[in-house]
Design a protein around this motif. Sequence first.
Motif, PDB file in Angstrom:
ATOM      1  N   VAL A 194      12.737   1.001 -11.324  1.00 38.07           N
ATOM      2  CA  VAL A 194      12.529  -0.275 -10.646  1.00 38.07           C
ATOM      3  C   VAL A 194      13.448  -0.391  -9.436  1.00 38.07           C
ATOM      4  N   SER A 195      14.705  -0.009  -9.602  1.00 39.11           N
ATOM      5  CA  SER A 195      15.643  -0.056  -8.480  1.00 39.11           C
ATOM      6  C   SER A 195      15.192   0.850  -7.342  1.00 39.11           C
ATOM      7  N   ALA A 196      14.722   2.050  -7.687  1.00 44.10           N
ATOM      8  CA  ALA A 196      14.264   2.980  -6.655  1.00 44.10           C
ATOM      9  C   ALA A 196      13.051   2.434  -5.918  1.00 44.10           C
ATOM     10  N   ILE A 216       0.839  -1.202   0.000  1.00 45.58           N
ATOM     11  CA  ILE A 216       0.000   0.000   0.000  1.00 45.58           C
ATOM     12  C   ILE A 216       0.875   1.254   0.000  1.00 45.58           C
ATOM     13  N   ALA A 217       1.956   1.224   0.779  1.00 45.14           N
ATOM     14  CA  ALA A 217       2.865   2.370   0.809  1.00 45.14           C
ATOM     15  C   ALA A 217       3.449   2.642  -0.569  1.00 45.14           C
ATOM     16  N   LEU A 218       3.835   1.587  -1.287  1.00 50.50           N
ATOM     17  CA  LEU A 218       4.400   1.774  -2.626  1.00 50.50           C
ATOM     18  C   LEU A 218       3.343   2.253  -3.611  1.00 50.50           C
ATOM     19  N   VAL A 219       2.130   1.730  -3.506  1.00 51.12           N
ATOM     20  CA  VAL A 219       1.053   2.161  -4.408  1.00 51.12           C
ATOM     21  C   VAL A 219       0.786   3.655  -4.250  1.00 51.12           C
ATOM     22  N   ILE A 220       0.877   4.147  -3.019  1.00 48.71           N
ATOM     23  CA  ILE A 220       0.642   5.574  -2.774  1.00 48.71           C
ATOM     24  C   ILE A 220       1.855   6.401  -3.193  1.00 48.71           C
ATOM     25  N   ALA A 221       3.051   5.942  -2.839  1.00 44.47           N
ATOM     26  CA  ALA A 221       4.253   6.765  -3.000  1.00 44.47           C
ATOM     27  C   ALA A 221       4.798   6.782  -4.417  1.00 44.47           C
ATOM     28  N   THR A 222       4.704   5.668  -5.142  1.00 45.17           N
ATOM     29  CA  THR A 222       5.381   5.572  -6.442  1.00 45.17           C
ATOM     30  C   THR A 222       4.900   6.608  -7.456  1.00 45.17           C
ATOM     31  N   PRO A 223       3.605   6.721  -7.736  1.00 40.17           N
ATOM     32  CA  PRO A 223       3.195   7.739  -8.725  1.00 40.17           C
ATOM     33  C   PRO A 223       3.521   9.161  -8.294  1.00 40.17           C
ATOM     34  N   MET A 249      16.492  -9.861  -5.242  1.00 38.85           N
ATOM     35  CA  MET A 249      16.779 -10.756  -6.357  1.00 38.85           C
ATOM     36  C   MET A 249      15.789 -10.553  -7.497  1.00 38.85           C
ATOM     37  N   ILE A 250      14.520 -10.383  -7.150  1.00 34.06           N
ATOM     38  CA  ILE A 250      13.506 -10.124  -8.180  1.00 34.06           C
ATOM     39  C   ILE A 250      13.787  -8.801  -8.882  1.00 34.06           C
ATOM     40  N   ALA A 251      14.200  -7.798  -8.112  1.00 38.26           N
ATOM     41  CA  ALA A 251      14.521  -6.491  -8.701  1.00 38.26           C
ATOM     42  C   ALA A 251      15.675  -6.601  -9.682  1.00 38.26           C
ATOM     43  N   ARG A 252      16.718  -7.348  -9.305  1.00 41.66           N
ATOM     44  CA  ARG A 252      17.848  -7.524 -10.207  1.00 41.66           C
ATOM     45  C   ARG A 252      17.424  -8.244 -11.487  1.00 41.66           C
ATOM     46  N   TRP A 253      16.534  -9.205 -11.351  1.00 40.57           N
ATOM     47  CA  TRP A 253      16.060  -9.946 -12.516  1.00 40.57           C
ATOM     48  C   TRP A 253      15.259  -9.031 -13.444  1.00 40.57           C
ATOM     49  N   PRO A 284      10.852  10.228  -0.425  1.00 41.37           N
ATOM     50  CA  PRO A 284      12.104  10.889  -0.813  1.00 41.37           C
ATOM     51  C   PRO A 284      13.123   9.940  -1.434  1.00 41.37           C
ATOM     52  N   ILE A 285      13.114   8.674  -1.038  1.00 42.82           N
ATOM     53  CA  ILE A 285      14.062   7.713  -1.612  1.00 42.82           C
ATOM     54  C   ILE A 285      13.763   7.503  -3.091  1.00 42.82           C
ATOM     55  N   ILE A 286      12.502   7.206  -3.401  1.00 47.60           N
ATOM     56  CA  ILE A 286      12.127   6.955  -4.794  1.00 47.60           C
ATOM     57  C   ILE A 286      12.278   8.218  -5.623  1.00 47.60           C
ATOM     58  N   THR A 287      11.917   9.366  -5.053  1.00 45.78           N
ATOM     59  CA  THR A 287      12.000  10.627  -5.787  1.00 45.78           C
ATOM     60  C   THR A 287      13.443  10.980  -6.125  1.00 45.78           C
ATOM     61  N   SER A 288      14.330  10.900  -5.148  1.00 48.73           N
ATOM     62  CA  SER A 288      15.721  11.295  -5.363  1.00 48.73           C
ATOM     63  C   SER A 288      16.400  10.419  -6.414  1.00 48.73           C
ATOM     64  N   LEU A 289      16.222   9.109  -6.306  1.00 50.01           N
ATOM     65  CA  LEU A 289      16.857   8.215  -7.269  1.00 50.01           C
ATOM     66  C   LEU A 289      16.269   8.381  -8.667  1.00 50.01           C
ATOM     67  N   SER A 290      14.942   8.514  -8.747  1.00 50.16           N
ATOM     68  CA  SER A 290      14.299   8.695 -10.052  1.00 50.16           C
ATOM     69  C   SER A 290      14.732  10.009 -10.690  1.00 50.16           C
ATOM     70  N   ARG A 291      14.850  11.046  -9.885  1.00 51.72           N
ATOM     71  CA  ARG A 291      15.273  12.347 -10.417  1.00 51.72           C
ATOM     72  C   ARG A 291      16.666  12.262 -11.028  1.00 51.72           C
ATOM     73  N   GLU A 292      17.581  11.608 -10.323  1.00 50.97           N
ATOM     74  CA  GLU A 292      18.939  11.495 -10.845  1.00 50.97           C
ATOM     75  C   GLU A 292      18.972  10.667 -12.131  1.00 50.97           C
ATOM     76  N   ILE A 293      18.147   9.649 -12.206  1.00 50.46           N
ATOM     77  CA  ILE A 293      18.083   8.836 -13.416  1.00 50.46           C
ATOM     78  C   ILE A 293      17.528   9.652 -14.582  1.00 50.46           C
ATOM     79  N   PHE A 294      16.466  10.414 -14.323  1.00 49.29           N
ATOM     80  CA  PHE A 294      15.856  11.213 -15.391  1.00 49.29           C
ATOM     81  C   PHE A 294      16.843  12.258 -15.922  1.00 49.29           C
ATOM     82  N   LEU A 295      17.649  12.820 -15.020  1.00 49.62           N
ATOM     83  CA  LEU A 295      18.618  13.833 -15.440  1.00 49.62           C
ATOM     84  C   LEU A 295      19.742  13.241 -16.288  1.00 49.62           C
TER      85      LEU A 295
END
Length: 310
Positions: free
Chosen positions: A221-223, A80-87, A294-298, A176-187
């Motif tokens: 996905v990593s974030a 539930i936390a990921l469903v709310i936070a990810t978008p 492991m699933i994330a790496r796959w 903030p974890i997902i946002t920061s990593l995604s931002r750096e990837i987008f840049l």
Amino acid sequence: MTTNSLTTSQGAGRAGDKVFSGATLAAGCLILAVLFGVALFLVIQAIPALVAPPSDVQGGHGFFAYIGPIVVGTLIAAVIALVIATPVAIGVALFISHYAPRRLASGLGYVVDLLAAIPSVVYGAWGAAFLAPQISPAYGWLASNMGWLPIFQGPASATGKTILTASIVLSVMVLPIITSLSREIFLQTPKLHEEAALALGATRWEMIKMAVLPFGRPGIVSAIMLGLGRALGETMAVALVLSSGVLTASLIQTGNQTIAAEIALNFPEASGLKVSTLIAAGLVLFVITLGVNMIARWIISRHKEFSGAN
């Protein structure tokens, strides 16, 4: 430069390479050794709980009957936390990287990074003292108007300390974890890709959809998986916000529990077999987290075809 000085310089460079290579190898081996040591400790300490008679384990029905509902509660809260936070996190990251003016983007990025530095106990205190009482009337409305859905079945908690409240607090913590990593990837999206899409007549959103998001998919996905790891292992915030109880399908009733909170609340007073039971619960959480990584790496390995290298 003379031949002798050149030879000396090359020899020093090779020696430096060997030292650096050895140091990195030692660091990698140290990580594996620590991971193996933790896993071995958990297994050894958990064995008494795993082989104990069911009647001796808390609940009287064996370890797996004890840990099963807690595992379900842990997964419910994290998902539930990921469903709310990810978008929200991806939207904020795109706004900072491609829409906001430079000054605003810099300040907003700093604020987002600052959220990650707030201790979890502060989030927990905020959730218990402010969010839970404020959201409790909404739970009553959900129970009255949407109680036909099992997840909103009443009676709603009068205190607001439910698994849904804990999930909302967790979503704020992983944001903030997902946002920061995604931002750096987008840049890091190749400018040639973006400019090519715009040159072909794409709008800014079409450019993001065709160039930025496909490029950043492995990073996203990593974030998300890193945020999931934080949500699965969070202790104090959940312990403060959630009124634990038996497993229930309703998200607005008192009940449910997570593994991390169960360990934190019971370990200080535990002794004997109870300690082994809690350590065995930690082993289950360790296995879940390892499986998630492991699933994330796959998943990431399956989406390497679109990158800045090609």
